[in-house]
Design a protein around this motif. Structure first.
Motif, PDB file in Angstrom:
ATOM      1  N   GLN A  23       0.782  -1.074   0.014  1.00  0.00           N
ATOM      2  CA  GLN A  23       0.045   0.032  -0.006  1.00  0.00           C
ATOM      3  C   GLN A  23       0.716   1.187  -0.107  1.00  0.00           C
ATOM      4  OE1 GLN A  23      -2.285  -1.555   3.514  1.00  0.00           O
ATOM      5  NE2 GLN A  23      -4.039  -0.651   2.432  1.00  0.00           N
ATOM      6  N   ILE A  24       1.960   1.209   0.649  1.00  0.00           N
ATOM      7  CA  ILE A  24       2.955   2.408   0.640  1.00  0.00           C
ATOM      8  C   ILE A  24       3.563   2.666  -0.589  1.00  0.00           C
ATOM      9  CG2 ILE A  24       5.129   3.297   1.732  1.00  0.00           C
ATOM     10  CD1 ILE A  24       4.376   1.693   4.101  1.00  0.00           C
ATOM     11  N   ILE A  25       3.814   1.553  -1.264  1.00  0.00           N
ATOM     12  CA  ILE A  25       4.460   1.773  -2.482  1.00  0.00           C
ATOM     13  C   ILE A  25       4.207   0.370  -3.292  1.00  0.00           C
ATOM     14  CG2 ILE A  25       6.781   0.817  -2.077  1.00  0.00           C
ATOM     15  CD1 ILE A  25       6.129   3.501  -4.506  1.00  0.00           C
ATOM     16  N   PRO A  26       3.137   0.513  -4.159  1.00  0.00           N
ATOM     17  CA  PRO A  26       2.724  -0.929  -5.098  1.00  0.00           C
ATOM     18  C   PRO A  26       4.064  -1.419  -6.100  1.00  0.00           C
ATOM     19  CG  PRO A  26       1.208   0.943  -5.131  1.00  0.00           C
ATOM     20  CD  PRO A  26       2.277   1.516  -4.472  1.00  0.00           C
ATOM     21  N   LEU A  38      10.094   8.256  -6.625  1.00  0.00           N
ATOM     22  CA  LEU A  38       9.326   7.173  -6.003  1.00  0.00           C
ATOM     23  C   LEU A  38       8.006   7.778  -5.301  1.00  0.00           C
ATOM     24  CD1 LEU A  38      11.736   4.509  -4.507  1.00  0.00           C
ATOM     25  CD2 LEU A  38       9.999   4.398  -6.518  1.00  0.00           C
ATOM     26  N   GLY A  39       8.281   9.328  -4.789  1.00  0.00           N
ATOM     27  CA  GLY A  39       6.978   9.671  -4.240  1.00  0.00           C
ATOM     28  C   GLY A  39       5.824   9.922  -4.961  1.00  0.00           C
ATOM     29  N   ALA A  40       6.092   9.860  -6.337  1.00  0.00           N
ATOM     30  CA  ALA A  40       4.768   9.728  -7.042  1.00  0.00           C
ATOM     31  C   ALA A  40       3.934   8.508  -6.968  1.00  0.00           C
ATOM     32  CB  ALA A  40       5.362  10.072  -8.759  1.00  0.00           C
ATOM     33  N   GLY A  41       4.551   7.541  -6.460  1.00  0.00           N
ATOM     34  CA  GLY A  41       3.698   6.300  -6.293  1.00  0.00           C
ATOM     35  C   GLY A  41       3.597   6.015  -4.903  1.00  0.00           C
ATOM     36  N   PHE A  43       1.295   5.361  -1.574  1.00  0.00           N
ATOM     37  CA  PHE A  43       0.154   5.356  -1.367  1.00  0.00           C
ATOM     38  C   PHE A  43      -0.885   5.535  -2.772  1.00  0.00           C
ATOM     39  CE2 PHE A  43       1.415   7.064   2.730  1.00  0.00           C
ATOM     40  CZ  PHE A  43       1.341   6.015   3.505  1.00  0.00           C
ATOM     41  N   TYR A  44      -0.201   4.920  -3.911  1.00  0.00           N
ATOM     42  CA  TYR A  44      -0.945   5.149  -5.054  1.00  0.00           C
ATOM     43  C   TYR A  44      -2.396   4.764  -5.150  1.00  0.00           C
ATOM     44  CZ  TYR A  44      -1.225   5.621 -10.064  1.00  0.00           C
ATOM     45  OH  TYR A  44      -1.678   6.131 -11.340  1.00  0.00           O
ATOM     46  N   ASP A  45      -2.865   3.684  -4.788  1.00  0.00           N
ATOM     47  CA  ASP A  45      -4.018   2.846  -4.850  1.00  0.00           C
ATOM     48  C   ASP A  45      -4.872   3.726  -3.798  1.00  0.00           C
ATOM     49  OD1 ASP A  45      -3.239   1.460  -6.957  1.00  0.00           O
ATOM     50  OD2 ASP A  45      -2.746  -0.309  -5.375  1.00  0.00           O
ATOM     51  N   LEU A  46      -4.557   4.477  -2.946  1.00  0.00           N
ATOM     52  CA  LEU A  46      -5.230   5.279  -2.101  1.00  0.00           C
ATOM     53  C   LEU A  46      -5.570   6.677  -2.579  1.00  0.00           C
ATOM     54  CD1 LEU A  46      -3.788   4.093   1.317  1.00  0.00           C
ATOM     55  CD2 LEU A  46      -6.013   3.267   0.304  1.00  0.00           C
ATOM     56  N   ARG A  47      -4.408   7.262  -2.966  1.00  0.00           N
ATOM     57  CA  ARG A  47      -4.352   8.453  -3.561  1.00  0.00           C
ATOM     58  C   ARG A  47      -5.164   8.881  -4.886  1.00  0.00           C
ATOM     59  NH1 ARG A  47       1.476   9.946  -4.256  1.00  0.00           N
ATOM     60  NH2 ARG A  47       0.896  11.991  -4.996  1.00  0.00           N
ATOM     61  N   PHE A  48      -5.114   7.780  -5.724  1.00  0.00           N
ATOM     62  CA  PHE A  48      -5.807   7.851  -7.111  1.00  0.00           C
ATOM     63  C   PHE A  48      -6.713   6.966  -7.407  1.00  0.00           C
ATOM     64  CE2 PHE A  48      -1.201   9.569  -7.136  1.00  0.00           C
ATOM     65  CZ  PHE A  48      -1.519  10.688  -7.665  1.00  0.00           C
ATOM     66  N   THR A  49      -7.702   7.279  -8.334  1.00  0.00           N
ATOM     67  CA  THR A  49      -8.428   6.251  -8.915  1.00  0.00           C
ATOM     68  C   THR A  49      -7.878   5.454  -9.799  1.00  0.00           C
ATOM     69  OG1 THR A  49      -9.167   7.716 -10.572  1.00  0.00           O
ATOM     70  CG2 THR A  49     -10.398   8.077  -8.514  1.00  0.00           C
ATOM     71  N   ASP A  92      11.022  10.615  -0.343  1.00  0.00           N
ATOM     72  CA  ASP A  92      10.899  11.387  -1.655  1.00  0.00           C
ATOM     73  C   ASP A  92       9.555  12.339  -1.681  1.00  0.00           C
ATOM     74  OD1 ASP A  92      12.164  11.782  -4.338  1.00  0.00           O
ATOM     75  OD2 ASP A  92      10.210  10.831  -4.949  1.00  0.00           O
ATOM     76  N   PHE A  93       8.505  11.840  -1.076  1.00  0.00           N
ATOM     77  CA  PHE A  93       7.261  12.447  -0.919  1.00  0.00           C
ATOM     78  C   PHE A  93       7.341  13.599   0.230  1.00  0.00           C
ATOM     79  CE2 PHE A  93       2.743  13.230   0.254  1.00  0.00           C
ATOM     80  CZ  PHE A  93       2.289  13.316  -0.946  1.00  0.00           C
ATOM     81  N   GLY A  94       8.597  13.614   0.898  1.00  0.00           N
ATOM     82  CA  GLY A  94       8.538  14.609   1.882  1.00  0.00           C
ATOM     83  C   GLY A  94       8.325  14.456   3.360  1.00  0.00           C
ATOM     84  N   VAL A  95       8.052  13.007   3.666  1.00  0.00           N
ATOM     85  CA  VAL A  95       7.743  12.626   4.778  1.00  0.00           C
ATOM     86  C   VAL A  95       9.239  12.243   5.638  1.00  0.00           C
ATOM     87  CG1 VAL A  95       6.794  10.822   6.240  1.00  0.00           C
ATOM     88  CG2 VAL A  95       5.785  11.800   4.341  1.00  0.00           C
TER      89      VAL A  95
END
Length: 203
Positions: A23-26, A38-41, A43-49, A92-95
């Motif tokens: 879930q964190i990075i598919p 990698l930040g673009a991915g 929580f990808y399935d949670l962040r995007f349809t 990479d997302f900033g966390v």
């Protein structure tokens, strides 16, 4: 590795237990060993349809949580497979810090090797942070030297950390950096070996 000492940042609540590394990075984002992008991915399935559009209700897509550097998560964060891409994607997302009541062991260890601080607090303390973040108070302070998390309202929570890991985080030392601290001793040893056992150099 970037050192971690003191962080004043925005926190985002993610009140979900058992968030696994898929879930964190598919898996489709694991084809690279480059940490950048990698930040673009995350929580990808949670962040995007499935069509790739942002889900406006997901916490990290909401305007008030944009740029969050502290994630307050549910129990057993980072379970599942041992992919090191998970802390890479978060950073990479900033966390820079994840706060939870517990972490999966491999994920917890990977965090320290990559400069991401995992903080374990008591359930009621995590809930207090969740409540404040969901109520509109977002700014939190994480002080590694003092081993404290200070909530937006001023509540102060202490966390434990292994002294050796604390030292590495404060000085930005991953496994390679830690080894290089002994570079002079390693050079001396290799020189002595070359003199005393020159046949090894020819092997």
């Amino acid at each position: 590795m970037e050192a971690f000492n003191h962080l004043d940042g925005r926190m985002a609540p993610l009140p979900m237990a058992n968030i696994d590394t898929d879930q964190i990075i598919p898996k489709q984002f694991l084809k690279t060993v480059d940490r950048v992008g990698l930040g673009a991915g995350l929580f990808y399935d949670l962040r995007f349809t499935p069509e790739g559009r942002e889900r406006p209700d997901f916490i990290l897509n909401r305007p008030e949580y944009k740029g969050a550097s502290v994630l307050v998560a549910g129990d057993n964060f980072g379970c599942g497979s041992s992919r090191e891409h998970a802390p890479w994607a978060l950073m990479d997302f900033g966390v820079r810090c994840v706060i939870s009541t517990s972490f999966a062991d491999i994920f917890y260890n990977n965090c320290f090797q990559n400069g991401l601080l995992p903080v374990v607090l008591k359930p009621e303390e995590v809930q207090a942070l969740m409540d404040e973040a969901q109520g509109g108070n977002h700014l939190v302070t994480v002080d590694l030297a003092e081993q404290t998390v200070v909530s937006p309202s001023g509540l102060r929570f202490h966390f434990d950390i292994d002294p050796a890991r604390k030292h590495k985080m404060q000085n930005g030392l991953d496994a390679i950096g830690e080894t290089l601290q002994a570079a002079k001793d390693i050079d001396v040893y290799e020189m002595r070996q070359a003199i005393s056992q020159p046949w090894l150099e020819r092997a």
